[in-house]
Design an enzyme around this catalytic site. Sequence first.
Site, PDB file in Angstrom:
ATOM      1  CE  LYS A  54      -3.952  -2.068   2.143  1.00 12.91           C
ATOM      2  NZ  LYS A  54      -4.698  -2.480   3.578  1.00 12.91           N
ATOM      3  CD  GLN A  98      -4.205  -4.573   6.280  1.00  8.99           C
ATOM      4  OE1 GLN A  98      -4.267  -3.550   5.618  1.00  8.99           O
ATOM      5  NE2 GLN A  98      -4.685  -5.374   5.975  1.00  8.99           N
ATOM      6  CG  ASP A 121     -10.355   0.054   5.016  1.00 10.14           C
ATOM      7  OD1 ASP A 121     -10.322  -0.718   3.714  1.00 10.14           O
ATOM      8  OD2 ASP A 121      -9.826  -0.285   5.969  1.00 10.14           O
TER       9      ASP A 121
HETATM   10  N1  GUN Z   1      -7.699  -6.952   6.021  1.00  6.52           N
HETATM   11  C1  GUN Z   1      -8.029  -7.625   4.879  1.00  6.52           C
HETATM   12  N2  GUN Z   1      -8.714  -6.818   4.047  1.00  6.52           N
HETATM   13  C2  GUN Z   1      -8.632  -5.399   4.505  1.00  6.52           C
HETATM   14  C3  GUN Z   1      -9.144  -4.514   3.902  1.00  6.52           C
HETATM   15  O1  GUN Z   1      -9.881  -4.310   2.854  1.00  6.52           O
HETATM   16  N3  GUN Z   1      -9.048  -3.362   4.582  1.00  6.52           N
HETATM   17  C4  GUN Z   1      -8.555  -3.307   5.957  1.00  6.52           C
HETATM   18  N4  GUN Z   1      -8.334  -2.182   6.578  1.00  6.52           N
HETATM   19  N5  GUN Z   1      -7.963  -4.312   6.539  1.00  6.52           N
HETATM   20  C5  GUN Z   1      -7.931  -5.468   5.673  1.00  6.52           C
END
Ligand code: GUN
Length: 297
Positions: A54, A98, A121
């Site tokens: 990311k 996350q 998100d």
């Molecule tokens: N963990 C697995 N997929 C995601 C996601 O799309 N966003 C976040 N914040 N954590 C994750």
Amino acid sequence: MAATVIDGKAFAADVRSRVAEHVAGLKSEHGIVPGLAVVLVGEDPASQVYVRNKGKQTVEVGMHSVEHRLDATTSQEDLLALIADLNADPAIHGILCQLPVPDHIDGDTILNAIDPAKDVDGFHISNVGLLGTGQKAMVPCTPLGCLMMLRDHHGALSGLDAVVIGRSNIVGKPMAQLLLGDSCTVTIAHSRTKDLAATVRRADIVVAAVGRPQMVPGDWIKPGATVIDVGINRIDKPEGGTRLVGDVDYDSCAAVAGAITPVPGGVGPMTIACLLANTLTACCRANNLPEPEGLTA
Ligand code: GUN
């Protein structure tokens, strides 16, 4: 006829280049640089890989990237204090914590502490409600990526029968809302669905998001249907070693489907691309500037 393979890797590269172009324009015309903060609590290896990717891709599209890697023992109070700081920081337009977070931290409390306008998100309860009522929301990245690929392949989705397998808050439920928003007739199927095979056979669009390797066989697929495989599962190879597979049995489904996303190289790359698109969208909204076209729901 062989199914069209929907190339998510190429699609994601195109999304990133459109984001980068828009970011360059924001910088040159308005002196604005979109900023994304990613928070990781603990040392989960898969999460560390996601967070690294990311950060790298955020910088590649010309955005400001901030990473906060916190010890697994970080208290909920300290995490909430960090989120409050990021909410107040004008250089940050998107915040992502996350998941999963360690057990001593309540995930919902954290997600709902993020300013909804910075919730790239789309997990804050306000954004969930906005999406569910057809209002302008921040939309979860993976379903947004699936929607973009479906719109690109089909043009209009209106009137199509869509079956979403899986009812998670991250993928299944928002995916169903987005398909409904595009006027599909939507069924959400799950582990208690009575006749899953018959349900899936009705679908013009199948989105599989259950996290069970190769659980959808080709004889569940209506000839010509579009199959979007959200699953990323690692399985053992008979000859030793491991490989990644999706939630659908690729070979048998590709023999019947009209179009299908591969694993890897399908939905996966679209998630981070859509996170960047959401960060750009959040930045444009924060500055009352026009939103990028084709990068939102
Ligand atoms: N963990 C697995 N997929 C995601 C996601 O799309 N966003 C976040 N914040 N954590 C994750």
